[in-house]
Design a protein around this motif. Structure first.
Motif, PDB file in Angstrom:
ATOM      1  N   GLU A 166     -23.686  32.787 -80.618  1.00  0.00           N
ATOM      2  CA  GLU A 166     -22.657  31.834 -81.037  1.00  0.00           C
ATOM      3  C   GLU A 166     -23.301  30.647 -81.748  1.00  0.00           C
ATOM      4  O   GLU A 166     -22.913  30.288 -82.846  1.00  0.00           O
ATOM      5  N   SER A 167     -24.304  30.042 -81.088  1.00  0.00           N
ATOM      6  CA  SER A 167     -25.003  28.936 -81.723  1.00  0.00           C
ATOM      7  C   SER A 167     -26.385  28.845 -81.126  1.00  0.00           C
ATOM      8  O   SER A 167     -26.542  28.750 -79.916  1.00  0.00           O
ATOM      9  N   ILE A 168     -27.384  28.862 -81.981  1.00  0.00           N
ATOM     10  CA  ILE A 168     -28.755  28.844 -81.492  1.00  0.00           C
ATOM     11  C   ILE A 168     -29.090  27.479 -80.909  1.00  0.00           C
ATOM     12  O   ILE A 168     -30.079  27.335 -80.192  1.00  0.00           O
ATOM     13  N   SER A 169     -28.260  26.445 -81.158  1.00  0.00           N
ATOM     14  CA  SER A 169     -28.563  25.134 -80.573  1.00  0.00           C
ATOM     15  C   SER A 169     -27.978  25.005 -79.170  1.00  0.00           C
ATOM     16  O   SER A 169     -28.221  24.014 -78.486  1.00  0.00           O
TER      17      SER A 169
ATOM     18  N   ALA B 152     -30.163  29.798 -76.761  1.00  0.00           N
ATOM     19  CA  ALA B 152     -31.539  29.603 -77.236  1.00  0.00           C
ATOM     20  C   ALA B 152     -32.532  30.211 -76.249  1.00  0.00           C
ATOM     21  O   ALA B 152     -33.489  30.879 -76.646  1.00  0.00           O
ATOM     22  N   THR B 153     -32.272  30.003 -74.943  1.00  0.00           N
ATOM     23  CA  THR B 153     -33.198  30.528 -73.935  1.00  0.00           C
ATOM     24  C   THR B 153     -33.156  32.048 -73.888  1.00  0.00           C
ATOM     25  O   THR B 153     -34.193  32.716 -73.847  1.00  0.00           O
TER      26      THR B 153
ATOM     27  N   TYR C 175     -32.723  36.076 -85.968  1.00  0.00           N
ATOM     28  CA  TYR C 175     -31.496  35.540 -85.384  1.00  0.00           C
ATOM     29  C   TYR C 175     -30.555  34.977 -86.439  1.00  0.00           C
ATOM     30  O   TYR C 175     -30.990  34.522 -87.478  1.00  0.00           O
ATOM     31  N   CYS C 176     -29.281  34.917 -86.080  1.00  0.00           N
ATOM     32  CA  CYS C 176     -28.312  34.137 -86.844  1.00  0.00           C
ATOM     33  C   CYS C 176     -27.341  33.505 -85.851  1.00  0.00           C
ATOM     34  O   CYS C 176     -27.152  34.023 -84.763  1.00  0.00           O
ATOM     35  N   SER C 177     -26.719  32.404 -86.248  1.00  0.00           N
ATOM     36  CA  SER C 177     -25.648  31.803 -85.442  1.00  0.00           C
ATOM     37  C   SER C 177     -24.311  32.148 -86.072  1.00  0.00           C
ATOM     38  O   SER C 177     -24.116  31.985 -87.273  1.00  0.00           O
TER      39      SER C 177
ATOM     40  N   ASP D 290     -21.359  30.765 -85.032  1.00  0.00           N
ATOM     41  CA  ASP D 290     -20.381  29.680 -84.929  1.00  0.00           C
ATOM     42  C   ASP D 290     -19.074  30.152 -84.323  1.00  0.00           C
ATOM     43  O   ASP D 290     -18.054  29.458 -84.445  1.00  0.00           O
TER      44      ASP D 290
END
Lengths: 340, 340
Positions: free
Chosen positions: A72-75, A80-81, A99-101, A103
């Motif tokens: 969904e979102s790498i941030s 991320a983990t 990877y891709c996010s 959103d």
């Protein structure tokens, strides 16, 4: 920026494009191209840095050793983990991750599936937004291994790894009731995804069965955190009867703790707290926060194992595996017994 | 898993491999292949899901519209946030981002550069480990735009975006001295990278010029956080004279706060704290922690702007831009005036 093309190589070396193409595709011997010519092309390529197409090679070997990972979102620290742990395990097995996010944006996700497909990835790990059933089913139909995690799509028959969201939320809500709290809010992001619906259902079930009223705030996610913190503040001020709150996600919990700090609310005296997903902010908060901890290592391990099993399998079929893992309620001071 | 190959298409449709190849490469008209045959191949491809090589197309158009982004670790909140912001801006400009984590591992990074290169990315954004000068210089020589950030490599002449690490650390240390602290430790990760060397230098300069002794702990990074927390605890116990500490990175700060919590140290009474990089854990810690905040949005914006400029430029050359941005000391309660 200029990229080298086959015709440029042919022109510079005064040989035919066909010969260059055969050499690049490793068919020089088969096509009886002289060793001297192969060497000239290889030397030229080494000097100017052109690389033969990995995809062209992929068409012969059938493998790129790349796995596409869409979150969904790498941030988001949860994703991320997990992404990091998956990358570590994949790397040991000789696979690289890109990877891709998404959103959680349906159109963006469709497009990113195409981007990865054109990059010739061997398999996909996706935490899908709603509405991409068709695209994922097309991948599966084309023989591509796909593993979903965090949430699943009912109309896609493929392996997935999720947690027991409904039970986890119900259990946490019952824990707050047992500690003496009666007006328990649920603050989460508005979402039609399976994991979020499961959490909402578990919360409502516990309250309904014990005869208490639900108080729900669904925040519209926005990258501007201040807006979300204000939404939580407004909700807390408008519902002064609340004595406890369950947060449906780390980022909702972070907004909530900021809102409560700004309102100078004491935890758990003014408001008891439990949040989904464990995180440093919960461990280090002024009153350490009870968290519903997902088994992150286990999720990552299961996800990559399922995908590697499919990559190793001779055919794409096989039984679909639906893995549901348990969470752990890490009790800390924020959910202490209600003061009289 | 089985992927479709050109020869399979040719066999199934009983046509020549050459014809399939010409059609897939968009050269049907040039090669006077009938529209009917093109349609048959396209229909077949649509049904079974084969896609023509993006790289084959890239060889014609010279563009993939993909940017490769290599960070130290995508699970580090600093890199995760920057990656996300870069992805957002790139997306608006029609570029997709694929990320990898280098682990600061030289060999892994070399290999990932090749993976991205073979995927035909248009440009690279890299926060490089030491030792990859040769590989990055080869990319640049081949006309590939490369932008570095967070740290740079002295022997690579290309655009970079960093912060003023030395000044930021010196400024924070002087702030602690001004608040009355005299025995100020610096806890960071052992690293030969430019940004870490800059931080160390700034810390040492401030203490040397004011005549105070440095106390340095360089933690060897390990994914097992407990080990790092124990290292910090040992250091704090072994140096009871310390009255303040500067952390050189978010993850060092997180370990430090956990160590201090376990040792039941009060902030700032027992130990004043400032940490590099702002983060929720610092804002929400029992005593909110003063942080050296990097201008994350500005860094992301500069990085992607520099890369887009190079992608738009007709030739790969042009003046190398070395951008150094300022940080902001966000003062919170953890660095209050020293108690008598």
């Amino acid at each position: 920026m200029k990229k080298l093309r086959i015709k440029d190589i042919a022109k510079d070396l005064s040989i035919s494009k066909t010969a260059v193409s055969f050499i690049l595709n490793g068919r020089a011997q088969e096509k009886r191209i002289s060793g001297e010519l192969v060497e000239r092309v290889e030397k030229y390529i080494q000097e100017v840095g052109f690389r033969p197409s990995a995809i062209a090679r992929g068409l012969r070997t059938g493998k790129s050793n790349i796995i596409g990972l869409m979150v969904e979102s790498i941030s988001d620290p949860f994703f991320a983990t997990i992404a990091r742990l998956i990358e570590n395990e994949a790397y040991k097995e000789g696979y690289r991750i890109i990877y891709c996010s998404t959103d959680n944006d349906t159109e963006k996700t469709k497009e990113l599936i195409n981007v990865l497909r054109e990059r010739n990835v061997d398999g996909y790990i996706i935490s899908p937004p709603p509405g991409v059933e068709k695209e994922i089913n097309e991948l599966i139909k084309a023989g591509m291994p796909v593993v979903m995690f965090d949430r699943y799509l009912a109309k896609v028959k493929t392996d997935y790894v999720v947690i027991d969201n409904e039970f986890s939320a119900e259990n946490a809500t019952r824990y707050l009731l047992k500690q003496g709290y009666r007006n328990i809010g649920f603050i989460t992001f508005s979402s039609s995804l399976t994991q979020m619906k499961g959490r909402m259902k578990g919360y409502r079930t516990a309250l309904r069965e014990e005869g208490w009223k639900p108080y729900v705030l669904e925040i519209d996610f926005t990258p501007d955190e201040k807006v979300m913190v204000q939404t939580v503040k407004d909700f807390l001020v408008a519902n002064p009867k609340l004595d406890a709150v369950l947060f449906g996600a780390v980022q909702a919990g972070a907004c909530g703790l900021k809102a409560m700090t700004q309102l100078k609310m004491k935890v758990p005296q003014d408001l008891a707290v439990i949040s989904f997903d464990d995180h440093d902010i919960f461990e280090l908060f002024a009153t350490p926060v009870t968290a519903i901890a997902q088994p992150i290592e286990k999720i990552a391990h299961k996800v990559i194992s399922l995908l590697l099993d499919r990559l190793d399998a001779e055919n794409g079929a096989g039984v679909v595996k639906e893995i549901v893992l348990k969470t752990r309620l890490k009790v800390r001071a924020s959910s202490g017994v209600k003061a009289e």
